[in-house]
Design an enzyme around this catalytic site. Structure first.
Site, short mmCIF file in Angstrom:
data_model
loop_
_atom_site.label_atom_id
_atom_site.label_comp_id
_atom_site.label_asym_id
_atom_site.label_seq_id
_atom_site.Cartn_x
_atom_site.Cartn_y
_atom_site.Cartn_z
N ASN A 1 2.03 -5.25 -3.09
CA ASN A 1 0.62 -5.52 -2.82
C ASN A 1 -0.14 -4.22 -2.56
OD1 ASN A 1 -1.42 -7.63 -2.20
ND2 ASN A 1 -1.35 -6.82 -0.11
N GLU B 1 0.80 -1.23 0.00
CA GLU B 1 0.00 0.00 0.00
C GLU B 1 0.83 1.27 0.00
OE1 GLU B 1 -2.79 -0.50 3.23
OE2 GLU B 1 -3.53 -2.38 2.42
N HIS C 1 -10.64 -5.81 -2.39
CA HIS C 1 -11.70 -5.60 -1.41
C HIS C 1 -12.84 -4.90 -2.16
CE1 HIS C 1 -9.33 -6.89 1.99
NE2 HIS C 1 -8.34 -6.10 1.61
N ASP D 1 -12.52 -10.01 -0.83
CA ASP D 1 -13.83 -10.09 -0.18
C ASP D 1 -14.79 -9.21 -0.96
OD1 ASP D 1 -12.98 -7.56 0.81
OD2 ASP D 1 -12.61 -8.35 2.82
N GLU E 1 -6.49 -10.48 -1.26
CA GLU E 1 -7.30 -10.22 -0.06
C GLU E 1 -8.77 -10.13 -0.42
OE1 GLU E 1 -5.77 -6.86 2.19
OE2 GLU E 1 -3.70 -7.46 1.83
O1 G3I Z 1 -3.30 -6.10 18.63
C1 G3I Z 1 -4.50 -5.74 19.30
C2 G3I Z 1 -4.73 -6.65 20.46
O2 G3I Z 1 -3.69 -6.52 21.39
C3 G3I Z 1 -6.10 -6.34 21.09
O3 G3I Z 1 -6.38 -7.31 22.05
C4 G3I Z 1 -7.18 -6.34 20.04
C5 G3I Z 1 -8.52 -5.91 20.61
O4 G3I Z 1 -9.42 -5.60 19.60
O5 G3I Z 1 -6.84 -5.47 18.99
C6 G3I Z 1 -5.66 -5.88 18.36
O6 G3I Z 1 -5.32 -5.15 17.20
C7 G3I Z 1 -6.20 -5.27 16.11
C8 G3I Z 1 -5.58 -6.20 15.05
O7 G3I Z 1 -6.35 -6.17 13.87
C9 G3I Z 1 -5.45 -7.63 15.52
O8 G3I Z 1 -6.72 -8.17 15.77
C10 G3I Z 1 -6.38 -3.89 15.56
O9 G3I Z 1 -7.10 -3.10 16.48
C11 G3I Z 1 -7.09 -3.93 14.24
O10 G3I Z 1 -7.05 -2.62 13.67
C12 G3I Z 1 -6.39 -4.88 13.31
O11 G3I Z 1 -7.10 -4.87 12.08
C13 G3I Z 1 -6.43 -5.45 10.98
C14 G3I Z 1 -6.13 -4.40 9.93
O12 G3I Z 1 -5.55 -5.01 8.79
C15 G3I Z 1 -5.18 -3.34 10.46
O13 G3I Z 1 -4.82 -2.43 9.47
C16 G3I Z 1 -7.34 -6.51 10.40
O14 G3I Z 1 -7.47 -7.59 11.34
C17 G3I Z 1 -6.77 -7.04 9.09
O15 G3I Z 1 -7.72 -7.87 8.46
C18 G3I Z 1 -6.46 -5.86 8.16
O16 G3I Z 1 -5.89 -6.39 7.00
C19 G3I Z 1 -5.53 -5.43 6.00
C20 G3I Z 1 -4.29 -5.95 5.31
O17 G3I Z 1 -3.27 -6.21 6.26
C21 G3I Z 1 -3.80 -4.98 4.26
N1 G3I Z 1 -4.86 -4.62 3.32
C22 G3I Z 1 -6.11 -4.19 3.92
C23 G3I Z 1 -6.61 -5.21 4.94
C24 G3I Z 1 -7.97 -4.82 5.48
O18 G3I Z 1 -7.90 -3.63 6.21
#
Ligand code: G3I
Length: 304
Positions: free
Chosen positions: A169, A127, A205, A236, A234
């Site tokens: 990516n 990105e 997405h 969906d 990715e």
């Molecule tokens: O790490 C903390 C954890 O300590 C805490 O307990 C938990 C409580 O909710 O939050 C955790 O962090 C979260 C993390 O996912 C792990 O679950 C973050 O708040 C959350 O923002 C994070 O979201 C991820 C996101 O990337 C972050 O940018 C999504 O799961 C993940 O699916 C998403 O994936 C991205 C790709 O990497 C790149 N392309 C876009 C895609 C969708 O946004």
């Protein structure tokens, strides 16, 4: 064939999913994972904040769980992501310039070395281009270390794990548009100058704001014509029922029509596993039942 992975394999492709380490103990989840998929992408576990929580101190526990699971179930691994402006650990925000550049390169080298020989492909850089019509790089702390940060990251990854395919990516690059053309120009330049790049990932997405456009397949093809593999990384698709099923089939068919589109990954298994807080964008419902979108995807894979 009767599963996504085996059906994709009939034409030499893979079918993958994003995986969260903490869900591997959920038997509904892991049963579907191990039955249907032959590629996995750790959803968060290989990101910079997860793997290097303090500088030069690495934690691979969660990522190793996924890697070990994959290796014992004949699933290959797409590493995600070595260098990205998001999900950086807190200590990175105190760095800039040469110190940040060196920290990024050390991160790439250390993580790629830890997983050397175990990764099918790495999202080396994720990105890095701006949204909209500018065609510019995204402004970020990494970009501010110098425009050559992307190629520096690719060279470091190649040196650390010469056997891994190295990918760029991004999202909203799924059709022919200013952003995808900017990525295209970078890949063309990298190939011309011998910067090591093997593949480009198209996140896909899909939602009403970023629908599948009629040039989706042509866009994959123009990148493939540069001499790189292309993958849907990715996937969906917002929606439900027949409309959603048809859009999944359209995306899968576009990949199948491009010889160098060698794999498709969906961004989660059940709707409830999706990063989207609402909606039903995936192939299995919350109980793990196959949706119409699953059937249309499977049928498309089997039609080649
Ligand atoms: O790490 C903390 C954890 O300590 C805490 O307990 C938990 C409580 O909710 O939050 C955790 O962090 C979260 C993390 O996912 C792990 O679950 C973050 O708040 C959350 O923002 C994070 O979201 C991820 C996101 O990337 C972050 O940018 C999504 O799961 C993940 O699916 C998403 O994936 C991205 C790709 O990497 C790149 N392309 C876009 C895609 C969708 O946004």
């Amino acid at each position: 064939a009767t599963t996504l992975g085996a059906s994709a394999a009939q034409s030499g492709r893979y079918f993958g999913t994003a995986v969260a380490a903490y869900k591997l103990s959920d038997s509904v989840y892991s049963t579907i994972l191990d039955r249907e998929f032959n590629m996995v992408t750790p959803e968060n576990e290989m990101k910079w904040d997860a793997t290097e929580p303090s500088q030069n101190s690495f934690n691979y526990n969660s990522a190793d769980q996924i890697v070990n699971h994959a290796q014992s179930h004949n699933q290959r691994i797409r590493g995600h992501a070595l260098a990205w402006h998001q999900q950086q650990p807190g200590w990175v925000s105190g760095l800039s310039g040469t110190a940040l550049r060196n920290a990024m390169l050390n991160h790439v080298t250390q993580v790629a070395t830890h997983y050397k020989g175990k990764i099918y492909s790495w999202d080396v850089v994720n990105e890095a281009f701006a949204d909209g019509s500018s065609g510019a790089r995204r402004d970020s702390n990494l970009q501010r270390t110098g425009n050559d940060w992307i190629e520096a990251a690719f060279r470091a990854a190649r040196a650390a794990d010469p056997g891994a395919k190295l990918c760029y990516n991004d999202y909203n690059t799924d059709g022919v548009n200013a952003k995808s053309t900017a990525v295209y120009n970078m890949v063309q330049d990298f190939k011309a100058r011998g910067v090591p790049i093997d593949c480009v990932g198209f996140q896909s997405h899909i939602n009403p704001q970023s629908p599948v456009t009629s040039d989706y397949q042509a866009n994959l093809q123009r990148f493939a014509d540069l001499g790189v593999d292309v993958q849907i990384t990715e996937l969906d698709i917002e929606g439900s029922g027949t409309a959603q099923a048809n859009t999944y089939a359209t995306v899968v068919n576009a990949c199948l029509a491009v010889a160098r589109c060698n794999g498709i990954t969906v961004w989660g298994i059940r709707d409830s596993d999706s990063w989207r807080s609402s909606g039903t964008p995936l192939l299995f419902d919350n109980s793990g039942n196959k949706k119409a979108a699953y059937t249309s995807t499977l049928n498309a894979l089997n039609a080649v």
